[in-house]
Design a protein around this motif. Structure first.
Motif, PDB file in Angstrom:
ATOM      1  N   ALA A   1       0.837  -1.197   0.000  1.00 39.78           N
ATOM      2  CA  ALA A   1       0.000   0.000   0.000  1.00 39.78           C
ATOM      3  C   ALA A   1       0.879   1.256   0.000  1.00 39.78           C
ATOM      4  O   ALA A   1       0.583   2.231  -0.695  1.00 39.78           O
ATOM      5  CB  ALA A   1      -0.938   0.000   1.212  1.00 39.78           C
TER       6      ALA A   1
ATOM      7  N   ASP B   1       3.874   1.513  -1.253  1.00 40.56           N
ATOM      8  CA  ASP B   1       4.430   1.641  -2.608  1.00 40.56           C
ATOM      9  C   ASP B   1       3.416   2.275  -3.558  1.00 40.56           C
ATOM     10  O   ASP B   1       3.774   3.124  -4.382  1.00 40.56           O
ATOM     11  CB  ASP B   1       4.861   0.274  -3.151  1.00 40.56           C
ATOM     12  CG  ASP B   1       6.085  -0.286  -2.432  1.00 40.56           C
ATOM     13  OD1 ASP B   1       6.794   0.492  -1.741  1.00 40.56           O
ATOM     14  OD2 ASP B   1       6.323  -1.502  -2.555  1.00 40.56           O
ATOM     15  N   HIS B   2       2.160   1.874  -3.450  1.00 41.17           N
ATOM     16  CA  HIS B   2       1.101   2.469  -4.280  1.00 41.17           C
ATOM     17  C   HIS B   2       0.970   3.959  -3.972  1.00 41.17           C
ATOM     18  O   HIS B   2       0.855   4.783  -4.878  1.00 41.17           O
ATOM     19  CB  HIS B   2      -0.243   1.780  -4.026  1.00 41.17           C
ATOM     20  CG  HIS B   2      -0.348   0.437  -4.672  1.00 41.17           C
ATOM     21  ND1 HIS B   2      -1.445   0.062  -5.418  1.00 41.17           N
ATOM     22  CD2 HIS B   2       0.488  -0.626  -4.679  1.00 41.17           C
ATOM     23  CE1 HIS B   2      -1.272  -1.168  -5.859  1.00 41.17           C
ATOM     24  NE2 HIS B   2      -0.105  -1.600  -5.418  1.00 41.17           N
ATOM     25  N   TYR B   3       0.969   4.288  -2.685  1.00 39.61           N
ATOM     26  CA  TYR B   3       0.849   5.673  -2.235  1.00 39.61           C
ATOM     27  C   TYR B   3       1.966   6.535  -2.829  1.00 39.61           C
ATOM     28  O   TYR B   3       1.720   7.601  -3.386  1.00 39.61           O
ATOM     29  CB  TYR B   3       0.877   5.698  -0.699  1.00 39.61           C
ATOM     30  CG  TYR B   3       1.145   7.030  -0.085  1.00 39.61           C
ATOM     31  CD1 TYR B   3       0.165   8.024  -0.055  1.00 39.61           C
ATOM     32  CD2 TYR B   3       2.382   7.314   0.496  1.00 39.61           C
ATOM     33  CE1 TYR B   3       0.424   9.257   0.529  1.00 39.61           C
ATOM     34  CE2 TYR B   3       2.633   8.535   1.077  1.00 39.61           C
ATOM     35  CZ  TYR B   3       1.655   9.512   1.090  1.00 39.61           C
ATOM     36  OH  TYR B   3       1.908  10.719   1.658  1.00 39.61           O
TER      37      TYR B   3
ATOM     38  N   ALA C   1       3.844   5.911  -5.464  1.00 41.78           N
ATOM     39  CA  ALA C   1       3.668   5.984  -6.920  1.00 41.78           C
ATOM     40  C   ALA C   1       2.588   6.997  -7.285  1.00 41.78           C
ATOM     41  O   ALA C   1       2.745   7.762  -8.250  1.00 41.78           O
ATOM     42  CB  ALA C   1       3.326   4.602  -7.487  1.00 41.78           C
ATOM     43  N   GLU C   2       1.507   7.024  -6.525  1.00 36.88           N
ATOM     44  CA  GLU C   2       0.428   7.985  -6.793  1.00 36.88           C
ATOM     45  C   GLU C   2       0.896   9.417  -6.546  1.00 36.88           C
ATOM     46  O   GLU C   2       0.538  10.335  -7.298  1.00 36.88           O
ATOM     47  CB  GLU C   2      -0.795   7.647  -5.952  1.00 36.88           C
ATOM     48  CG  GLU C   2      -1.468   6.369  -6.396  1.00 36.88           C
ATOM     49  CD  GLU C   2      -2.404   5.749  -5.378  1.00 36.88           C
ATOM     50  OE1 GLU C   2      -3.019   4.717  -5.716  1.00 36.88           O
ATOM     51  OE2 GLU C   2      -2.523   6.268  -4.241  1.00 36.88           O
TER      52      GLU C   2
END
Length: 71
Positions: free
Chosen positions: A56, A58-60, A62-63
């Motif tokens: 999560a 990593d997603h954050y 990237a966003e």
């Protein structure tokens, strides 16, 4: 083509979810309860909360980068 949510959209969506998570009058404590309950859910479903939290994060990140590149 689907609409990709912005980070502001994501924060608003989570804010609505947090309001539905009616464990306390304070969003601060609702978030604490939600995160603790997510850990209980992971325990019951044989999932590693730490691994999922790292994904999560990593997603954050990237966003955040996607939004900064777009502006």
């Amino acid at each position: 083509m689907t609409h990709e949510p912005t980070n502001n959209d994501r924060a608003k969506r989570f804010g609505r979810l947090l309001q539905l998570y009616d464990t306390d009058d304070s969003n601060h404590y609702r978030l604490i309860d939600l995160l603790a309950d997510a850990r209980h859910w992971c325990d019951r479903h044989n999932k590693c909360y730490g691994d999922l939290d790292r994904m999560a994060y990593d997603h954050y990140v990237a966003e955040l980068w996607d939004e900064r590149r777009a502006s």
